[in-house]
Scaffold this active site. Structure first.
Site, PDB file in Angstrom:
ATOM      1  N   ASP A 175      21.483  77.170 -15.260  1.00 46.24           N
ATOM      2  CA  ASP A 175      22.612  78.094 -15.219  1.00 46.24           C
ATOM      3  C   ASP A 175      22.148  79.465 -15.697  1.00 46.24           C
ATOM      4  OD1 ASP A 175      25.115  79.251 -15.263  1.00 46.24           O
ATOM      5  OD2 ASP A 175      25.858  78.113 -16.975  1.00 46.24           O
ATOM      6  N   ASP A 199      26.032  85.504 -11.394  1.00 46.39           N
ATOM      7  CA  ASP A 199      26.224  84.200 -12.018  1.00 46.39           C
ATOM      8  C   ASP A 199      25.926  83.086 -11.025  1.00 46.39           C
ATOM      9  OD1 ASP A 199      27.036  82.127 -13.605  1.00 46.39           O
ATOM     10  OD2 ASP A 199      29.171  82.506 -13.377  1.00 46.39           O
TER      11      ASP A 199
END
Ligand SMILES: *[C@@H]1O[C@H](CO)[C@@H](O)[C@H](O)[C@H]1NC(C)=O
Ligand SMILES: *[C@@H]1O[C@H](CO)[C@@H](O)[C@H](O)[C@H]1NC(C)=O
Ligand SMILES: *[C@@H]1O[C@H](CO)[C@@H](O)[C@H](O)[C@H]1NC(C)=O
Length: 491
Positions: A370, A165
């Protein structure tokens, strides 16, 4: 086992939370793309069968081996796709569009509220350490859209599948004896007592004092062992011993004294994976910790469907920006969230035509890229212009009722052939990045919807999500301050 300080704590106090968790990740509903059906698009349209956006049950590893000198590449799989061993035994139905969206919206809400929190704290001069208590919700199985990589930890090494992530900054895995709680995971839970290289970090060490800038939580101390706590705004938390171990990425990429969290109290939205690899900007993120070998440089390619594998690569392999097929845009950093990767989105093209959108619409709230958010979030004015232009190219198809939040949907069958306009994004530095067709529509067996959403508040952050990044080679040259995009990074 005696209760430790972490055992007695049900909620964690945060200065503010800088990490968010990639729960809601990926729109990877299991889209299959038949390589043969992929049309090379110099033109302003894509033509393909809806079938090629739908799930299949077999894994086809990406064929390309792009491994270069001085890099290390890990295989990226979608957690519930056929390439993942974390997939539930009973092949469950792929998530519906509504499920995808619900999960994604809570991640996005987390990001937005984190930023609001941070700016509030900046504004309040009196108490910059205001604590926020975040309730831990446990057992909600919404962590099902993540991309995972497998790494080795300990001596002898144990394989662990961890979510990666770019939106968070700390690396942790569940650890035995799970003093308070571990959720079920597919692989055996890491047991430090079976490793000869595990070391606790002491409370008085420099490393312990560095923790809070990564986790945004002041570490505590248990019999001279530094205790970390990290919370994600969706309510997930992990607490445990801050430790060092030998991390093995490949047999020739072994990193002793790698700092990580050995999680003894893990709550929240995890579903089978062993923990999390944060790749955001912080000293303790994986990319920072191995930067002496690979530099502050990593790249990934997220596959078009869970039926393919992608890659996560550290190091640039001597790749120079000159003469490569990559296009670069500056990576920006902003004080509202110093761990996030900000970029400048300046415009959008549909079918080769630039939409009329004022640049300030993007500039005012700012934009981040992201790896965890699924669907790109645009300012309402930009989304409206996008959907209007898209619809104008799609008049030959029957529109469907909105499906959850998606308002530009078409009734399709699996064998429907669609011809859709190309969509590309213009970024600062004057680059134009064409979105793969698997990143334009999101489909189930009867609807295909434009895979973008509008923000409801013009001050909400713009988010370039992972659906729109599919098949792109996305290169984070953190040291060089730029983000690169290349086409056909993976299938
Ligand atoms: C690490 O610290 C914890 C808490 O003090 C302790 O229970 C554990 O045995 C320590 N492990 C090692 C290998 O020192
Ligand atoms: C597409 O599938 C439907 C059944 O779902 C069938 O009736 C139709 O003939 C098929 N069309 C084509 C072009 O194959
Ligand atoms: C939009 O967000 C800003 C900043 O968070 C807030 O002050 C404002 O009230 C919001 N506007 C609406 C219409 O919700």
């Amino acid at each position: 086992m005696m209760a430790t300080p972490i055992a007695s704590s049900i909620t964690i106090s945060f200065l503010f939370c800088v990490s968010f968790f990639s729960l809601l990740c990926s729109s990877k509903n299991g889209y299959a793309l038949d390589g043969g059906e992929r049309k090379t698009m110099q033109s302003h349209f894509h033509t393909f069968q809806v079938n090629s956006l739908l799930p299949v049950s077999v894994c086809s590893p990406s064929i390309k081996d792009k491994r270069k000198e001085r890099t290390v590449s890990l295989k990226v799989v979608h957690k519930y796709g056929p390439c993942s061993h974390l997939r539930p035994e009973k092949a469950s139905a792929p998530p519906t569009l509504t499920e995808i969206l619900t999960r994604d919206q809570s991640r996005v809400n987390s990001i937005q509220s984190r930023l609001r929190q941070n700016s509030l704290e900046k504004d309040s001069s009196s108490n910059s350490k205001a604590a926020t208590t975040i309730p831990a919700k446990s057992g909600i199985p919404i962590g099902s859209f993540n991309y995972i990589v497998t790494v080795g930890l300990g001596t002898p090494k144990k394989q662990l599948s961890l979510v990666f992530d770019t939106g968070s900054t700390f690396v942790w895995t569940q650890c035995k004896p799970c003093i308070v709680f571990c959720h079920k995971q597919k692989q055996p839970i890491f047991d430090p007592s079976h490793s000869t290289t595990y070391k606790n970090i002491t409370c008085t060490s420099r490393q312990c004092s560095q923790l809070s800038s990564s986790t945004s939580t002041t570490p505590s101390c248990s019999t001279n062992t530094c205790v970390y706590g990290i919370g994600y705004l969706d309510g997930s938390t992990s607490q445990g011993f801050f430790a060092s171990e030998t991390l093995t990425l490949t047999p020739s990429d072994v990193f002793p004294n790698f700092l990580f969290g050995c999680g003894e109290n893990n709550k929240g939205v995890f579903a089978g994976e062993a923990g999390l690899i944060g790749l955001g900007r912080s000293r303790l993120s994986l990319v920072s910790q191995i930067s002496s070998k690979y530099g502050n440089y990593f790249s990934y390619c997220l596959p078009s469907t869970p039926s393919y594998t992608g890659s996560l690569t550290f190091g640039n392999g001597g790749r120079s920006s000159a003469g490569s097929s990559l296009q670069f845009t500056p990576l920006l950093s902003k004080s509202q969230d110093p761990t996030a990767y900000y970029v400048d989105i300046i415009g959008i093209k549909v079918g080769g035509k630039t939409l009329s959108i004022s640049q300030s619409v993007f500039k005012t709230p700012g934009s981040v890229i992201d790896s965890g958010a699924v669907i790109t979030r645009l300012p309402a004015a930009a989304y409206d212009a996008l959907k209007t232009a898209f619809r104008q190219h799609m008049t030959q198809y029957r529109m469907a009722k909105p499906v959850s939040g998606f308002d530009t949907c078409y009734r399709v069958k699996k064998n429907t052939t669609l011809k859709i306009p190309s969509i590309s994004f213009e970024f600062g530095g004057n680059i134009e990045v064409a979105i793969d067709y698997s990143g334009i529509l999101i489909a189930d067996s009867s609807n295909a919807c434009l895979a973008f959403l509008g923000n409801s508040n013009s001050s909400d952050l713009v988010i370039f999500g992972n659906t729109q990044q599919k098949t792109l080679d996305v290169v984070y040259d953190v040291a060089g301050g730029k983000l690169g995009f290349g086409h056909r990074g993976c299938s």
